[in-house]
Scaffold this motif. Structure first.
Motif, PDB file in Angstrom:
ATOM      1  N   ASN A   1       5.759  15.433   2.205  1.00  0.00           N
ATOM      2  CA  ASN A   1       5.245  16.082   3.408  1.00  0.00           C
ATOM      3  C   ASN A   1       3.831  15.626   3.750  1.00  0.00           C
ATOM      4  O   ASN A   1       3.367  15.804   4.881  1.00  0.00           O
ATOM      5  CB  ASN A   1       5.255  17.598   3.228  1.00  0.00           C
ATOM      6  N   THR A   2       3.151  15.022   2.770  1.00  0.00           N
ATOM      7  CA  THR A   2       1.769  14.594   3.004  1.00  0.00           C
ATOM      8  C   THR A   2       1.662  13.154   3.498  1.00  0.00           C
ATOM      9  O   THR A   2       0.568  12.713   3.858  1.00  0.00           O
ATOM     10  CB  THR A   2       0.958  14.717   1.702  1.00  0.00           C
ATOM     11  N   VAL A   3       2.757  12.411   3.511  1.00  0.00           N
ATOM     12  CA  VAL A   3       2.683  11.005   3.880  1.00  0.00           C
ATOM     13  C   VAL A   3       2.354  10.858   5.365  1.00  0.00           C
ATOM     14  O   VAL A   3       2.881  11.592   6.202  1.00  0.00           O
ATOM     15  CB  VAL A   3       3.990  10.260   3.524  1.00  0.00           C
ATOM     16  N   LYS A   4       1.449   9.931   5.665  1.00  0.00           N
ATOM     17  CA  LYS A   4       1.028   9.719   7.054  1.00  0.00           C
ATOM     18  C   LYS A   4       1.480   8.363   7.598  1.00  0.00           C
ATOM     19  O   LYS A   4       1.656   8.205   8.804  1.00  0.00           O
ATOM     20  CB  LYS A   4      -0.489   9.837   7.181  1.00  0.00           C
ATOM     21  N   VAL A   5       1.674   7.386   6.715  1.00  0.00           N
ATOM     22  CA  VAL A   5       2.074   6.041   7.126  1.00  0.00           C
ATOM     23  C   VAL A   5       3.287   5.600   6.311  1.00  0.00           C
ATOM     24  O   VAL A   5       3.246   5.615   5.077  1.00  0.00           O
ATOM     25  CB  VAL A   5       0.927   5.027   6.935  1.00  0.00           C
ATOM     26  N   VAL A   6       4.355   5.226   7.010  1.00  0.00           N
ATOM     27  CA  VAL A   6       5.511   4.608   6.355  1.00  0.00           C
ATOM     28  C   VAL A   6       5.504   3.150   6.794  1.00  0.00           C
ATOM     29  O   VAL A   6       5.803   2.838   7.940  1.00  0.00           O
ATOM     30  CB  VAL A   6       6.827   5.302   6.749  1.00  0.00           C
ATOM     31  N   GLU A   7       5.140   2.279   5.878  1.00  0.00           N
ATOM     32  CA  GLU A   7       4.948   0.889   6.250  1.00  0.00           C
ATOM     33  C   GLU A   7       6.264   0.111   6.264  1.00  0.00           C
ATOM     34  O   GLU A   7       7.315   0.611   5.857  1.00  0.00           O
ATOM     35  CB  GLU A   7       3.931   0.221   5.325  1.00  0.00           C
ATOM     36  N   LYS A   8       6.193  -1.119   6.722  1.00  0.00           N
ATOM     37  CA  LYS A   8       7.371  -1.957   6.880  1.00  0.00           C
ATOM     38  C   LYS A   8       8.088  -2.178   5.548  1.00  0.00           C
ATOM     39  O   LYS A   8       7.460  -2.417   4.532  1.00  0.00           O
ATOM     40  CB  LYS A   8       6.976  -3.304   7.497  1.00  0.00           C
ATOM     41  N   ASP A   9       9.414  -2.087   5.606  1.00  0.00           N
ATOM     42  CA  ASP A   9      10.313  -2.395   4.488  1.00  0.00           C
ATOM     43  C   ASP A   9      10.171  -1.462   3.290  1.00  0.00           C
ATOM     44  O   ASP A   9      10.505  -1.835   2.156  1.00  0.00           O
ATOM     45  CB  ASP A   9      10.146  -3.855   4.048  1.00  0.00           C
ATOM     46  N   VAL A  10       9.730  -0.240   3.519  1.00  0.00           N
ATOM     47  CA  VAL A  10       9.748   0.774   2.456  1.00  0.00           C
ATOM     48  C   VAL A  10      11.180   0.989   1.959  1.00  0.00           C
ATOM     49  O   VAL A  10      11.417   1.185   0.765  1.00  0.00           O
ATOM     50  CB  VAL A  10       9.144   2.105   2.962  1.00  0.00           C
ATOM     51  N   PHE A  11      12.152   0.920   2.889  1.00  0.00           N
ATOM     52  CA  PHE A  11      13.558   1.156   2.554  1.00  0.00           C
ATOM     53  C   PHE A  11      14.398  -0.127   2.610  1.00  0.00           C
ATOM     54  O   PHE A  11      15.615  -0.065   2.764  1.00  0.00           O
ATOM     55  CB  PHE A  11      14.165   2.190   3.517  1.00  0.00           C
ATOM     56  N   LYS A  12      13.772  -1.261   2.455  1.00  0.00           N
ATOM     57  CA  LYS A  12      14.490  -2.531   2.586  1.00  0.00           C
ATOM     58  C   LYS A  12      15.685  -2.602   1.631  1.00  0.00           C
ATOM     59  O   LYS A  12      15.572  -2.355   0.434  1.00  0.00           O
ATOM     60  CB  LYS A  12      13.549  -3.701   2.307  1.00  0.00           C
ATOM     61  N   GLY A  13      16.855  -2.937   2.200  1.00  0.00           N
ATOM     62  CA  GLY A  13      18.057  -3.085   1.388  1.00  0.00           C
ATOM     63  C   GLY A  13      18.723  -1.796   0.967  1.00  0.00           C
ATOM     64  O   GLY A  13      19.622  -1.812   0.120  1.00  0.00           O
ATOM     65  N   CYS A  14      18.310  -0.675   1.557  1.00  0.00           N
ATOM     66  CA  CYS A  14      18.969   0.614   1.252  1.00  0.00           C
ATOM     67  C   CYS A  14      20.241   0.715   2.095  1.00  0.00           C
ATOM     68  O   CYS A  14      20.287   1.423   3.115  1.00  0.00           O
ATOM     69  CB  CYS A  14      18.028   1.774   1.534  1.00  0.00           C
ATOM     70  N   THR A  15      21.265   0.019   1.669  1.00  0.00           N
ATOM     71  CA  THR A  15      22.480  -0.144   2.469  1.00  0.00           C
ATOM     72  C   THR A  15      23.316   1.126   2.565  1.00  0.00           C
ATOM     73  O   THR A  15      24.205   1.211   3.415  1.00  0.00           O
ATOM     74  CB  THR A  15      23.345  -1.276   1.894  1.00  0.00           C
TER      75      THR A  15
END
Length: 276
Positions: free
Chosen positions: A61-75
């Motif tokens: 809940n405290t995260v402010k930035v979700v940067e590129k490819d945090v979830f890369k390959g989460c098919t």
């Protein structure tokens, strides 16, 4: 073999780097990080990279930035919820089952419609879920801009857009499964690599106000027809038509009475077939 893990008691208040934290945890299915303190975190790159069985994740809940490819390959990820405090959210390539974005009702930066992510005012379409299959998608009235990489790998056959759209981001449609795209009349500049890697794309219509086409716009495309509605031939970067055999194989359609203008304008005169 780990499928679930309880991290509710973890103290992350002094953690600054969560890069690759769960990377490669292929059997992990559900993860609740809502109690993680990310106030000091400066790097979350590939945090869940290749967690191919991850179906659901509750971000801190405290995260402010979700940067590129945090979830890369989460098919296996099907739904992604953006929590309260997120102010910046970048795309992750390879989320091929993602059908829906959801946004916390108290988030002041983002909203969704039909699972598609927009800025709060719904003036910019930010991300189209990579696993949301549609035959036809029409960008709704009121949207002014399509963000960079917004339709990356999107499984949509035909894309149309409201007249309100006046801006495209770099690589906005990169790798999308489009067959047919009709751009709005208000778009004046076609940015770099906008259709790069759209190997199934066969027909593109550029609007009446088109003035400039940037480098590598159609790189990797096998266009059968390009329809340009502008009376004045748009200026083109030197590599606008790099990456394909466009001049020989693609039919150029131009407005009635404008054929000669295009014939004598570079590089439009290189098209072997020009039709009014």
């Amino acid at each position: 073999s780990l499928t679930n893990i309880d991290l509710s008691g973890f103290d992350t208040s002094k953690v600054v780097d969560m890069k690759f934290m769960f990377g490669g945890c292929n059997n992990l299915k559900n993860l609740d990080l809502s109690n993680f303190n990310t106030s000091q975190v400066i790097n979350m790159y590939a945090m869940f990279m290749n967690c191919s069985n991850l179906r659901e994740v509750a971000l801190p809940n405290t995260v402010k930035v979700v940067e590129k490819d945090v979830f890369k390959g989460c098919t296996g990820l099907t739904v992604l919820t953006i929590p309260d405090e997120v102010r910046s959210f970048a795309s992750s390539e390879g989320c091929t089952s993602l059908k829906e974005f959801r946004v916390s009702v108290v988030n002041s930066s983002f909203t969704t419609e039909d699972g598609i992510l927009y800025d709060k005012g719904k003036e910019t379409l930010l991300l189209y879920p990579e696993g949301r299959v549609q035959t036809v998608f029409e960008i709704p009235e009121g949207v002014k801009k399509i963000a960079g990489c917004a339709f990356q790998n999107a499984p949509v056959d035909t894309l149309r857009m409201a007249h309100s759209v006046v801006g495209l981001g770099l690589q906005a449609f990169r790798g999308a499964k489009f067959k047919n795209v009709i751009l709005s009349d208000g778009i004046t500049t076609i940015p770099g690599a906008v259709f790069q890697g759209c190997t199934g794309l066969r027909s593109v219509t550029l609007g009446r106000e088109t003035m400039y086409i940037s480098d590598y716009c159609f790189d990797g495309c096998i266009l059968e027809e390009l329809r340009v509605l502008a009376d004045i031939p748009p200026a083109c970067a030197s590599k606008a038509f790099e990456g394909g055999n466009f001049f020989d194989s693609c039919v150029l359609y131009v407005p009635s009475g404008c054929k000669n203008r295009y014939r004598y304008a570079d590089p439009w005169g290189k098209f072997k077939r020009v039709v009014e």
